[in-house]
Design an enzyme around this catalytic site. Sequence first.
Site: not given
Length: 292
Positions: A28-29, A76, A80, A101, A116, A166-167
Amino acid sequence: MTEPSKERAPAEKDLKRVCVIGWPVAHSRSPLIHTYWIEKYAIPDAEYVSLAVAPDGAAQTIRELPSLGFIGANVTVPHKETAFAALDRHDAVARRLKAVNTIVTTAKGLEGRNTDGYGFIANLKDRASSWAAAAGPAVILGAGGAARAIAAALEDEGAPEIRIVNRTRSRAEALMRDLELKSAKVFSTAEAARALDGAGLLVNTTTLGMKGENDVTIDLAPLPQSALVTDIVYTPLETGLLRRAREAGHPTVDGLGMLLHQAVPGFEAWFGVRPDVTAELRNLVLADIGKK
Ligand code: ATR
């Protein structure tokens, strides 16, 4: 003889301590970003630390934040949703996403928020000032937690339609249903060309393009050249998707700014100063990414 120091060590209760909770959390930053701002704005007696919390202890740790001496936290991966369930109070965005978050102490107790989507939109406004959500349909690649936050924020910002590629189709359908998106369509990866047709924005929220992963391979030809292309992956800063988009003449915005901007509302709530996202901060985080 030296004068006795007049500086008083802050009592525990005066400390403004905030943490980021994750598992693992070393990547994490957030500590780097918030400590930079704490120093820049000279916030007295403030501290921001990492807290590695395993999944089985996450809900309890979150509820006990005040007794552990914290006035707030970031949350994080993978906590969440646990944080949402552990808290009694939420802002409207967290309630809609069922994910938290950012945790702040209010007069009524701990409140879960989600910044976010705010960070995503603020980054685009910062780095592509002519972009407007209302200008055209927005195409989102992926249907995970980040895609949810971004879809809700784009709708709130006035995007006329949200197209989710989405897949796994069922996951995109669940996203659309859970968020009660007013105007949304789901596409399989094979149908991406139809999704791109006439769009004003394309965002990748999948892990594709991350260092060591395959790139996003969808053909960009059907996307109008004026459409903005962005990625939430920021390692590398220019993903394969962003490089192809730039070479095809699209405006592009990298994902690092979303990380920086999502931190702004939390810092303001905890420490009372609205911090700036500056080139200096961006370079600090970039240098840290370069090290790892
Ligand atoms: P987050 O919560 O961080 O957004 P996530 O919930 O793990 O992450 O979601 C990751 C997204 O990347 C999903 O949309 C996933 O697609 P599926 O729903 O089909 O699993 C997508 N994704 C991950 N790897 C992928 C791959 N190799 N090809 C296509 N999509 C991929």
